[in-house]
Design a protein around this motif. Structure first.
Motif, PDB file in Angstrom:
ATOM      1  N   SER A  32     -24.109   6.411  20.898  1.00  0.00           N
ATOM      2  CA  SER A  32     -23.039   7.225  20.346  1.00  0.00           C
ATOM      3  C   SER A  32     -23.336   8.710  20.518  1.00  0.00           C
ATOM      4  CB  SER A  32     -22.897   6.893  18.851  1.00  0.00           C
ATOM      5  OG  SER A  32     -22.097   7.856  18.214  1.00  0.00           O
ATOM      6  N   LEU A  33     -22.299   9.484  20.682  1.00  0.00           N
ATOM      7  CA  LEU A  33     -22.465  10.935  20.763  1.00  0.00           C
ATOM      8  C   LEU A  33     -22.253  11.580  19.407  1.00  0.00           C
ATOM      9  CD1 LEU A  33     -20.766  11.795  24.147  1.00  0.00           C
ATOM     10  CD2 LEU A  33     -23.151  11.405  23.657  1.00  0.00           C
ATOM     11  N   ALA A  34     -22.223  10.775  18.355  1.00  0.00           N
ATOM     12  CA  ALA A  34     -22.055  11.279  16.997  1.00  0.00           C
ATOM     13  C   ALA A  34     -23.295  12.055  16.583  1.00  0.00           C
ATOM     14  CB  ALA A  34     -21.821  10.108  16.045  1.00  0.00           C
ATOM     15  N   ALA A  35     -23.274  12.526  15.353  1.00  0.00           N
ATOM     16  CA  ALA A  35     -24.407  13.292  14.837  1.00  0.00           C
ATOM     17  C   ALA A  35     -25.699  12.485  14.946  1.00  0.00           C
ATOM     18  CB  ALA A  35     -24.149  13.657  13.376  1.00  0.00           C
ATOM     19  N   PRO A  36     -26.838  13.174  15.097  1.00  0.00           N
ATOM     20  CA  PRO A  36     -28.115  12.477  15.192  1.00  0.00           C
ATOM     21  C   PRO A  36     -28.377  11.625  13.956  1.00  0.00           C
ATOM     22  CG  PRO A  36     -28.365  14.793  15.739  1.00  0.00           C
ATOM     23  CD  PRO A  36     -26.970  14.616  15.210  1.00  0.00           C
ATOM     24  N   ALA A  37     -29.262  10.658  14.111  1.00  0.00           N
ATOM     25  CA  ALA A  37     -29.653   9.789  13.003  1.00  0.00           C
ATOM     26  C   ALA A  37     -30.286  10.622  11.903  1.00  0.00           C
ATOM     27  CB  ALA A  37     -30.639   8.744  13.511  1.00  0.00           C
ATOM     28  N   PRO A  38     -30.255  10.126  10.671  1.00  0.00           N
ATOM     29  CA  PRO A  38     -30.872  10.866   9.569  1.00  0.00           C
ATOM     30  C   PRO A  38     -32.370  11.063   9.786  1.00  0.00           C
ATOM     31  CG  PRO A  38     -29.993   8.735   8.833  1.00  0.00           C
ATOM     32  CD  PRO A  38     -29.677   8.884  10.281  1.00  0.00           C
ATOM     33  N   ALA A  39     -32.908  12.004   9.065  1.00  0.00           N
ATOM     34  CA  ALA A  39     -34.328  12.312   9.184  1.00  0.00           C
ATOM     35  C   ALA A  39     -35.165  11.058   8.983  1.00  0.00           C
ATOM     36  CB  ALA A  39     -34.711  13.370   8.152  1.00  0.00           C
ATOM     37  N   GLU A  40     -36.197  10.912   9.815  1.00  0.00           N
ATOM     38  CA  GLU A  40     -37.047   9.730   9.695  1.00  0.00           C
ATOM     39  C   GLU A  40     -38.478  10.064   9.309  1.00  0.00           C
ATOM     40  OE1 GLU A  40     -38.726   8.779  14.016  1.00  0.00           O
ATOM     41  OE2 GLU A  40     -36.630   8.269  13.746  1.00  0.00           O
ATOM     42  N   THR A  41     -38.824  11.338   9.288  1.00  0.00           N
ATOM     43  CA  THR A  41     -40.182  11.711   8.927  1.00  0.00           C
ATOM     44  C   THR A  41     -40.179  12.955   8.063  1.00  0.00           C
ATOM     45  OG1 THR A  41     -40.453  13.144  10.844  1.00  0.00           O
ATOM     46  CG2 THR A  41     -41.138  10.859  11.115  1.00  0.00           C
ATOM     47  N   GLY A  42     -41.231  13.108   7.298  1.00  0.00           N
ATOM     48  CA  GLY A  42     -41.477  14.336   6.566  1.00  0.00           C
ATOM     49  C   GLY A  42     -42.493  15.124   7.366  1.00  0.00           C
ATOM     50  N   PRO A  43     -43.482  15.689   6.674  1.00  0.00           N
ATOM     51  CA  PRO A  43     -44.543  16.379   7.407  1.00  0.00           C
ATOM     52  C   PRO A  43     -45.247  15.408   8.355  1.00  0.00           C
ATOM     53  CG  PRO A  43     -44.686  16.806   5.049  1.00  0.00           C
ATOM     54  CD  PRO A  43     -43.653  15.744   5.241  1.00  0.00           C
ATOM     55  N   LEU A  44     -45.691  15.910   9.480  1.00  0.00           N
ATOM     56  CA  LEU A  44     -46.340  15.053  10.464  1.00  0.00           C
ATOM     57  C   LEU A  44     -47.655  14.498   9.920  1.00  0.00           C
ATOM     58  CD1 LEU A  44     -45.969  17.142  13.730  1.00  0.00           C
ATOM     59  CD2 LEU A  44     -44.631  15.172  13.027  1.00  0.00           C
ATOM     60  N   PRO A  45     -47.804  13.183   9.944  1.00  0.00           N
ATOM     61  CA  PRO A  45     -49.064  12.599   9.488  1.00  0.00           C
ATOM     62  C   PRO A  45     -50.161  12.651  10.555  1.00  0.00           C
ATOM     63  CG  PRO A  45     -47.512  10.870  10.036  1.00  0.00           C
ATOM     64  CD  PRO A  45     -46.783  12.184  10.206  1.00  0.00           C
ATOM     65  N   TYR A  46     -49.800  12.988  11.782  1.00  0.00           N
ATOM     66  CA  TYR A  46     -50.757  13.039  12.887  1.00  0.00           C
ATOM     67  C   TYR A  46     -50.138  13.847  14.025  1.00  0.00           C
ATOM     68  CZ  TYR A  46     -47.567   9.438  14.445  1.00  0.00           C
ATOM     69  OH  TYR A  46     -46.420   8.763  14.777  1.00  0.00           O
ATOM     70  N   GLY A  47     -50.987  14.326  14.931  1.00  0.00           N
ATOM     71  CA  GLY A  47     -50.513  15.041  16.109  1.00  0.00           C
ATOM     72  C   GLY A  47     -50.028  16.446  15.805  1.00  0.00           C
ATOM     73  N   VAL A  48     -49.358  17.017  16.801  1.00  0.00           N
ATOM     74  CA  VAL A  48     -48.852  18.382  16.703  1.00  0.00           C
ATOM     75  C   VAL A  48     -47.415  18.440  17.214  1.00  0.00           C
ATOM     76  CG1 VAL A  48     -51.112  19.463  16.981  1.00  0.00           C
ATOM     77  CG2 VAL A  48     -49.724  18.995  18.993  1.00  0.00           C
ATOM     78  N   LEU A  49     -46.679  19.426  16.739  1.00  0.00           N
ATOM     79  CA  LEU A  49     -45.337  19.717  17.249  1.00  0.00           C
ATOM     80  C   LEU A  49     -45.445  20.945  18.139  1.00  0.00           C
ATOM     81  CD1 LEU A  49     -42.681  19.490  14.379  1.00  0.00           C
ATOM     82  CD2 LEU A  49     -42.897  18.036  16.392  1.00  0.00           C
ATOM     83  N   VAL A  50     -44.968  20.812  19.365  1.00  0.00           N
ATOM     84  CA  VAL A  50     -44.976  21.923  20.304  1.00  0.00           C
ATOM     85  C   VAL A  50     -43.517  22.305  20.572  1.00  0.00           C
ATOM     86  CG1 VAL A  50     -45.613  22.656  22.638  1.00  0.00           C
ATOM     87  CG2 VAL A  50     -47.122  21.122  21.356  1.00  0.00           C
ATOM     88  N   PRO A  51     -43.162  23.571  20.402  1.00  0.00           N
ATOM     89  CA  PRO A  51     -41.773  23.974  20.638  1.00  0.00           C
ATOM     90  C   PRO A  51     -41.313  23.681  22.069  1.00  0.00           C
ATOM     91  CG  PRO A  51     -42.993  25.723  19.539  1.00  0.00           C
ATOM     92  CD  PRO A  51     -43.995  24.686  19.964  1.00  0.00           C
ATOM     93  N   SER A  52     -40.036  23.365  22.182  1.00  0.00           N
ATOM     94  CA  SER A  52     -39.410  23.083  23.475  1.00  0.00           C
ATOM     95  C   SER A  52     -38.012  23.662  23.432  1.00  0.00           C
ATOM     96  CB  SER A  52     -39.358  21.562  23.693  1.00  0.00           C
ATOM     97  OG  SER A  52     -38.760  21.249  24.927  1.00  0.00           O
ATOM     98  N   TYR A  53     -37.455  23.939  24.592  1.00  0.00           N
ATOM     99  CA  TYR A  53     -36.115  24.524  24.650  1.00  0.00           C
ATOM    100  C   TYR A  53     -35.295  23.811  25.716  1.00  0.00           C
ATOM    101  CZ  TYR A  53     -32.506  27.985  23.939  1.00  0.00           C
ATOM    102  OH  TYR A  53     -31.323  28.587  23.608  1.00  0.00           O
ATOM    103  N   VAL A  54     -34.094  23.424  25.354  1.00  0.00           N
ATOM    104  CA  VAL A  54     -33.166  22.809  26.305  1.00  0.00           C
ATOM    105  C   VAL A  54     -32.187  23.883  26.762  1.00  0.00           C
ATOM    106  CG1 VAL A  54     -31.314  21.118  26.601  1.00  0.00           C
ATOM    107  CG2 VAL A  54     -33.384  20.498  25.333  1.00  0.00           C
ATOM    108  N   ALA A  84     -44.874  20.670  27.433  1.00  0.00           N
ATOM    109  CA  ALA A  84     -45.467  20.778  26.094  1.00  0.00           C
ATOM    110  C   ALA A  84     -46.968  20.518  26.147  1.00  0.00           C
ATOM    111  CB  ALA A  84     -44.786  19.806  25.132  1.00  0.00           C
ATOM    112  N   TRP A  85     -47.386  19.465  26.874  1.00  0.00           N
ATOM    113  CA  TRP A  85     -48.817  19.195  27.010  1.00  0.00           C
ATOM    114  C   TRP A  85     -49.528  20.353  27.700  1.00  0.00           C
ATOM    115  CZ3 TRP A  85     -51.873  16.456  24.341  1.00  0.00           C
ATOM    116  CH2 TRP A  85     -51.502  15.225  23.830  1.00  0.00           C
ATOM    117  N   THR A  86     -48.921  20.890  28.737  1.00  0.00           N
ATOM    118  CA  THR A  86     -49.524  22.014  29.456  1.00  0.00           C
ATOM    119  C   THR A  86     -49.727  23.196  28.513  1.00  0.00           C
ATOM    120  OG1 THR A  86     -48.560  21.295  31.549  1.00  0.00           O
ATOM    121  CG2 THR A  86     -49.217  23.613  31.387  1.00  0.00           C
TER     122      THR A  86
END
Length: 154
Positions: free
Chosen positions: A2-24, A47-49
Motif C-alpha cells: 500500500s502507498l498509505a501512511a507508513p506502519a506505526p512505530a515498531e521500536t523505541g530507543p535502539l537496543p543495539y547497533g547505530v543509526l546512520v543518517p541517509s537522504y533520499v 551508510a556503512w562507508t
C-alpha cells in the motif's frame, strides 16, 4: 504493498547497533515515485562507508593499504516492507549479527530518521580478502575491537 501512511512505530530507543543518517533525493525515486529497489543497497553501502570512515577504516584505491576494507560481498538479501514515497531524511540502522575469523554478517534496516518505521531490512555477508591472493584473510585485532561494539546480543 500500500502507498498509505507508513506502519506505526515498531521500536523505541535502539537496543543495539547505530543509526546512520541517509537522504533520499528526487532522482532516487522510480517512475511511480517510490524509492527504486536498486537504491536501497546503495544507500546501505553509503551508510556503512560513512560509519567505518568515522572509525578510521576507509578504502582509498589500494588493496594493500585498504587492510580490513579489502573485502568482498558473499551474500546480500533484502526484504521491502513499507515503500519510501518522499524525498528527505531517513536513516540506516546497522549492526553485526556475526563476527567470524575472516567473515562477518551484518544486518540493516532502512528506516525513518528516528528509526521507528522500517522500510526495508536485510543482511549482507562479507569476507576479508588477502590483497595478493584474493583468498580469505583474518580480520585485524583493531577491526575486531571496533566491530564488537556493533554486535547484536543473541
Amino acid at each position: 504493498m500500500s502507498l498509505a501512511a507508513p506502519a506505526p512505530a515498531e521500536t523505541g530507543p535502539l537496543p543495539y547497533g547505530v543509526l546512520v543518517p541517509s537522504y533520499v533525493h528526487f532522482d532516487d525515486l522510480d517512475a511511480l515515485g517510490l524509492l527504486h529497489n536498486g537504491r536501497y543497497p546503495l544507500l546501505v553501502e553509503r551508510a556503512w562507508t560513512a560509519y567505518w570512515r568515522e572509525h578510521g577504516l576507509a578504502y582509498r584505491g589500494d588493496w594493500h593499504e585498504a587492510a580490513d576494507a579489502c573485502n568482498a560481498v558473499r551474500e546480500f538479501a533484502i526484504g521491502y516492507e513499507n515503500p519510501v514515497t518522499l524525498t528527505g531524511e531517513y536513516a540506516v540502522h546497522l549492526w553485526l549479527d556475526r563476527l567470524g575469523t575472516t567473515g562477518l554478517t551484518y544486518g540493516f534496516r532502512y528506516c525513518s530518521a528516528d528509526g521507528t518505521v522500517t522500510h526495508a531490512r536485510g543482511h549482507r555477508v562479507l569476507v576479508r580478502l588477502d590483497p595478493d591472493t584474493l583468498r580469505p584473510r583474518p580480520w585485524s585485532e583493531d577491526f575486531r575491537a571496533k566491530a564488537r561494539a556493533l554486535l547484536r546480543a543473541a
